[in-house]
Design a protein around this motif. Structure first.
Motif, PDB file in Angstrom:
ATOM      1  N   TRP A  50       0.822  -1.219   0.000  1.00 26.59           N
ATOM      2  CA  TRP A  50       0.000   0.000   0.000  1.00 26.59           C
ATOM      3  C   TRP A  50       0.854   1.267   0.000  1.00 26.59           C
ATOM      4  CZ3 TRP A  50      -4.732   0.385  -1.564  1.00 26.59           C
ATOM      5  CH2 TRP A  50      -5.613  -0.683  -1.425  1.00 26.59           C
ATOM      6  N   VAL A  51       1.927   1.255   0.764  1.00 27.63           N
ATOM      7  CA  VAL A  51       2.799   2.430   0.801  1.00 27.63           C
ATOM      8  C   VAL A  51       3.444   2.637  -0.565  1.00 27.63           C
ATOM      9  CG1 VAL A  51       4.894   3.426   1.835  1.00 27.63           C
ATOM     10  CG2 VAL A  51       3.200   2.295   3.290  1.00 27.63           C
ATOM     11  N   PHE A  52       3.939   1.572  -1.157  1.00 25.51           N
ATOM     12  CA  PHE A  52       4.567   1.685  -2.468  1.00 25.51           C
ATOM     13  C   PHE A  52       3.570   2.193  -3.514  1.00 25.51           C
ATOM     14  CE2 PHE A  52       6.220   0.043  -6.511  1.00 25.51           C
ATOM     15  CZ  PHE A  52       7.487   0.616  -6.487  1.00 25.51           C
ATOM     16  N   LEU A  53       2.356   1.657  -3.488  1.00 28.78           N
ATOM     17  CA  LEU A  53       1.320   2.119  -4.419  1.00 28.78           C
ATOM     18  C   LEU A  53       0.984   3.600  -4.184  1.00 28.78           C
ATOM     19  CD1 LEU A  53      -0.554   1.257  -6.711  1.00 28.78           C
ATOM     20  CD2 LEU A  53      -2.203   0.528  -4.984  1.00 28.78           C
ATOM     21  N   GLY A  54       0.932   4.000  -2.925  1.00 27.51           N
ATOM     22  CA  GLY A  54       0.676   5.402  -2.610  1.00 27.51           C
ATOM     23  C   GLY A  54       1.778   6.314  -3.119  1.00 27.51           C
ATOM     24  N   LEU A  55       3.020   5.889  -2.953  1.00 25.60           N
ATOM     25  CA  LEU A  55       4.145   6.690  -3.454  1.00 25.60           C
ATOM     26  C   LEU A  55       4.125   6.780  -4.979  1.00 25.60           C
ATOM     27  CD1 LEU A  55       6.950   5.423  -1.039  1.00 25.60           C
ATOM     28  CD2 LEU A  55       5.791   7.652  -0.990  1.00 25.60           C
TER      29      LEU A  55
END
Length: 144
Positions: A50-55
């Motif tokens: 999720w963090v990677f997708l958000g970035l």
């Protein structure tokens, strides 16, 4: 107003990125750097799904914002980004069950009013520009 679709795309991708980052941090739980190499821990956080997708979504948002900035005045485009606060607050209420009390709703309303006023400023600027160019055209006709 010609580029409002790109501006709104920037706003929505910005808000979506925030929501993804929040989901990513919720899925990771409380973050602690005790007893762990900080670089390894940061990489674990950054590369969690999720963090990677958000970035990645932030990168898309910034690319869209750069395009907008190449087309419209910064003083017009940038205040629209405040609408991301509105979108995040509303979606966070529904997705994460975050509090949306009277004070927050009042703040959201003020943000919306301010954004409408800024959008209108572009319209009045265009109307003034059109009026002044037609006046100079009429004046030049009398000079000949």
């Amino acid at each position: 107003m010609k580029y409002i679709g790109f501006i709104l795309f920037t706003v929505m991708t910005n808000a979506a990125a925030q929501l993804m980052l929040k989901q990513g941090m919720l899925s990771l739980g409380a973050v602690s750097f005790e007893g762990v190499n900080p670089i390894i821990r940061m990489l674990q956080i950054v590369f969690s799904p999720w963090v990677f997708l958000g970035l990645c979504t932030f990168v898309i948002s910034m690319a869209s914002h750069l395009y907008v900035l190449s087309k419209v005045e910064l003083s017009f485009a940038y205040p629209f980004l405040s609408l991301a606060y509105v979108a995040v607050a509303v979606f966070a209420y529904f997705i994460f069950r975050e509090d949306l009390n009277a004070w927050r709703i009042a703040g959201i309303a003020l943000i919306c009013v301010g954004t409408v006023l800024i959008a209108q400023s572009d319209r009045s600027h265009r109307d003034t520009t059109v009026a002044s160019s037609s006046t100079s055209t009429q004046t030049s006709e009398f000079v000949q």
